[in-house]
Design a protein around this motif. Structure first.
Motif, PDB file in Angstrom:
ATOM      1  N   ARG A   9      43.794-111.872 -74.848  1.00 19.93           N
ATOM      2  CA  ARG A   9      42.876-110.832 -75.014  1.00 19.93           C
ATOM      3  C   ARG A   9      41.630-110.986 -76.037  1.00 19.93           C
ATOM      4  O   ARG A   9      40.461-110.843 -75.817  1.00 19.93           O
ATOM      5  CB  ARG A   9      43.233-109.249 -75.389  1.00 19.93           C
ATOM      6  CG  ARG A   9      42.668-108.020 -75.130  1.00 19.93           C
ATOM      7  CD  ARG A   9      43.363-106.861 -75.368  1.00 19.93           C
ATOM      8  NE  ARG A   9      44.146-106.653 -76.550  1.00 19.93           N
ATOM      9  CZ  ARG A   9      43.712-106.444 -77.842  1.00 19.93           C
ATOM     10  NH1 ARG A   9      42.204-106.082 -77.920  1.00 19.93           N
ATOM     11  NH2 ARG A   9      44.333-106.211 -78.962  1.00 19.93           N
ATOM     12  N   ILE A  10      42.384-111.422 -77.229  1.00 21.01           N
ATOM     13  CA  ILE A  10      41.411-111.808 -78.154  1.00 21.01           C
ATOM     14  C   ILE A  10      40.393-113.200 -77.803  1.00 21.01           C
ATOM     15  O   ILE A  10      39.300-113.141 -78.043  1.00 21.01           O
ATOM     16  CB  ILE A  10      42.087-112.187 -79.497  1.00 21.01           C
ATOM     17  CG1 ILE A  10      42.392-110.644 -80.185  1.00 21.01           C
ATOM     18  CG2 ILE A  10      41.137-112.860 -80.561  1.00 21.01           C
ATOM     19  CD1 ILE A  10      43.446-110.869 -81.294  1.00 21.01           C
ATOM     20  N   VAL A  28      37.517-103.567 -82.355  1.00 20.93           N
ATOM     21  CA  VAL A  28      37.721-102.744 -83.715  1.00 20.93           C
ATOM     22  C   VAL A  28      38.776-103.414 -84.489  1.00 20.93           C
ATOM     23  O   VAL A  28      40.023-102.886 -84.592  1.00 20.93           O
ATOM     24  CB  VAL A  28      38.204-101.217 -83.276  1.00 20.93           C
ATOM     25  CG1 VAL A  28      38.070-100.452 -84.517  1.00 20.93           C
ATOM     26  CG2 VAL A  28      37.003-100.813 -82.096  1.00 20.93           C
ATOM     27  N   ASN A  29      38.541-104.682 -84.890  1.00 26.50           N
ATOM     28  CA  ASN A  29      39.394-105.458 -85.734  1.00 26.50           C
ATOM     29  C   ASN A  29      38.720-106.182 -86.812  1.00 26.50           C
ATOM     30  O   ASN A  29      37.624-106.088 -86.617  1.00 26.50           O
ATOM     31  CB  ASN A  29      40.297-106.380 -84.868  1.00 26.50           C
ATOM     32  CG  ASN A  29      41.791-106.766 -85.105  1.00 26.50           C
ATOM     33  OD1 ASN A  29      41.785-106.866 -86.351  1.00 26.50           O
ATOM     34  ND2 ASN A  29      42.569-107.082 -84.180  1.00 26.50           N
ATOM     35  N   SER A  30      39.442-107.146 -87.493  1.00 27.89           N
ATOM     36  CA  SER A  30      38.849-107.742 -88.468  1.00 27.89           C
ATOM     37  C   SER A  30      38.558-109.227 -87.992  1.00 27.89           C
ATOM     38  O   SER A  30      39.426-109.744 -87.187  1.00 27.89           O
ATOM     39  CB  SER A  30      39.498-107.651 -89.898  1.00 27.89           C
ATOM     40  OG  SER A  30      40.894-108.538 -89.677  1.00 27.89           O
ATOM     41  N   GLN A  31      37.593-109.830 -88.312  1.00 29.66           N
ATOM     42  CA  GLN A  31      37.178-111.165 -88.150  1.00 29.66           C
ATOM     43  C   GLN A  31      38.309-112.132 -88.338  1.00 29.66           C
ATOM     44  O   GLN A  31      38.762-113.192 -87.464  1.00 29.66           O
ATOM     45  CB  GLN A  31      35.843-111.565 -88.543  1.00 29.66           C
ATOM     46  CG  GLN A  31      35.425-112.963 -88.163  1.00 29.66           C
ATOM     47  CD  GLN A  31      35.937-113.948 -89.068  1.00 29.66           C
ATOM     48  OE1 GLN A  31      35.945-113.750 -90.363  1.00 29.66           O
ATOM     49  NE2 GLN A  31      35.925-115.320 -88.445  1.00 29.66           N
ATOM     50  N   ARG A  36      42.838-115.834 -86.821  1.00 26.28           N
ATOM     51  CA  ARG A  36      44.145-116.354 -87.010  1.00 26.28           C
ATOM     52  C   ARG A  36      44.749-116.372 -85.492  1.00 26.28           C
ATOM     53  O   ARG A  36      45.599-117.060 -85.348  1.00 26.28           O
ATOM     54  CB  ARG A  36      44.986-115.435 -88.116  1.00 26.28           C
ATOM     55  CG  ARG A  36      46.394-115.773 -88.310  1.00 26.28           C
ATOM     56  CD  ARG A  36      47.032-114.704 -89.122  1.00 26.28           C
ATOM     57  NE  ARG A  36      46.452-113.491 -89.666  1.00 26.28           N
ATOM     58  CZ  ARG A  36      45.516-113.260 -90.568  1.00 26.28           C
ATOM     59  NH1 ARG A  36      45.110-113.885 -91.255  1.00 26.28           N
ATOM     60  NH2 ARG A  36      45.237-111.986 -90.605  1.00 26.28           N
ATOM     61  N   ALA A  37      44.456-115.220 -84.739  1.00 27.85           N
ATOM     62  CA  ALA A  37      45.048-115.127 -83.496  1.00 27.85           C
ATOM     63  C   ALA A  37      44.751-116.489 -82.426  1.00 27.85           C
ATOM     64  O   ALA A  37      45.454-117.060 -81.628  1.00 27.85           O
ATOM     65  CB  ALA A  37      44.525-113.949 -82.630  1.00 27.85           C
ATOM     66  N   LEU A  41      46.943-119.282 -80.787  1.00 29.77           N
ATOM     67  CA  LEU A  41      46.835-119.540 -79.428  1.00 29.77           C
ATOM     68  C   LEU A  41      46.511-121.172 -79.157  1.00 29.77           C
ATOM     69  O   LEU A  41      47.101-121.775 -78.278  1.00 29.77           O
ATOM     70  CB  LEU A  41      45.601-118.845 -78.778  1.00 29.77           C
ATOM     71  CG  LEU A  41      45.620-118.833 -76.995  1.00 29.77           C
ATOM     72  CD1 LEU A  41      46.747-118.480 -76.551  1.00 29.77           C
ATOM     73  CD2 LEU A  41      44.359-117.953 -76.762  1.00 29.77           C
ATOM     74  N   GLU A  42      45.502-121.837 -80.171  1.00 30.55           N
ATOM     75  CA  GLU A  42      45.199-123.078 -79.839  1.00 30.55           C
ATOM     76  C   GLU A  42      46.638-124.040 -80.153  1.00 30.55           C
ATOM     77  O   GLU A  42      46.916-124.922 -79.478  1.00 30.55           O
ATOM     78  CB  GLU A  42      44.246-123.479 -80.649  1.00 30.55           C
ATOM     79  CG  GLU A  42      42.786-123.000 -80.259  1.00 30.55           C
ATOM     80  CD  GLU A  42      41.643-123.174 -81.196  1.00 30.55           C
ATOM     81  OE1 GLU A  42      40.538-123.402 -80.583  1.00 30.55           O
ATOM     82  OE2 GLU A  42      41.805-123.325 -82.416  1.00 30.55           O
ATOM     83  N   ALA A  43      47.241-123.511 -81.185  1.00 31.85           N
ATOM     84  CA  ALA A  43      48.392-124.264 -81.542  1.00 31.85           C
ATOM     85  C   ALA A  43      49.601-124.114 -80.481  1.00 31.85           C
ATOM     86  O   ALA A  43      50.186-125.111 -80.129  1.00 31.85           O
ATOM     87  CB  ALA A  43      49.113-123.501 -83.064  1.00 31.85           C
TER      88      ALA A  43
END
Length: 191
Positions: A9-10, A28-31, A36-37, A41-43
């Motif tokens: 989703r992010i 409505v989240n922080s950058q 980090r997400a 995901l890339e990892a």
């Protein structure tokens, strides 16, 4: 691989907005949380999804391929949510309609009961009038009138109707005997 749906989703929001900052505002989240997400995901996937620059982010070829699938999946999820919302709204409308129908049925039942009560009152009034008229005509005596009133059923009809007729006949016969007796005494007095 068991990657959290939130990561996708992010990823979809960052790719759509081409910016971590604008995606963070939209979600409505922080950058830093979004960064980090995406790193997680890339990892998990073992490849880079974005190329970062001072103008924002660009998708890598791997990111483009993933984005096509993620957007389709997100659209399916949104369609599923929209379908559930429509079903909830329809269920609420159905419940409201059923309640309105039930209320209408109950109103009809109450109106029928009120009509029945009024009809019973009318029947009782007619019965009292009938007894009063029979009494006035001398066809029934006071005891018979009290009996008729006491034996009236809930629908206002005298349950002892044959008794009323018999009583009326008895009273009529008694009245005839009284008239003959009184008339005979008057006749004797006049002689």
């Amino acid at each position: 691989m068991d990657i959290a749906l939130d990561y996708y989703r992010i990823f979809e929001a960052v790719a759509r907005h081409r910016s971590f900052t604008r995606a963070a505002e939209a979600l409505v989240n922080s950058q830093p949380n979004l960064t980090r997400a995406v790193h997680n995901l890339e990892a998990e996937l073992g490849c880079r999804l974005f190329l970062r620059s001072s103008r924002g982010v660009e998708l890598t070829p791997e990111g483009e391929a993933l984005y096509a699938h993620v957007t389709a999946a997100m659209e399916q999820l949104r369609a599923g949510e929209a379908e559930l919302q429509r079903q909830r709204e329809q269920a609420q409308r159905d419940e409201a309609e059923a309640a309105a129908i039930e209320e209408g049925v109950e109103d009809e039942r109450e109106a029928e009961r009120e009509h029945e009560r009024a009809a019973m009152a009318d029947d009782e009034t007619r019965e009292r009038g009938r007894v009063a008229e029979l009494r006035r005509q001398g066809l029934i005596c006071e005891d018979s009138a009290a009996h008729a009133a006491a034996t009236a059923t809930a629908c206002g009809i005298a349950s002892g109707c044959p008794d009323d007729v018999a009583e009326a006949a008895r009273c009529s016969a008694a009245a005839s005997v009284r008239e003959e007796r009184d008339g005979g005494e008057k006749h004797k007095a006049g002689m």
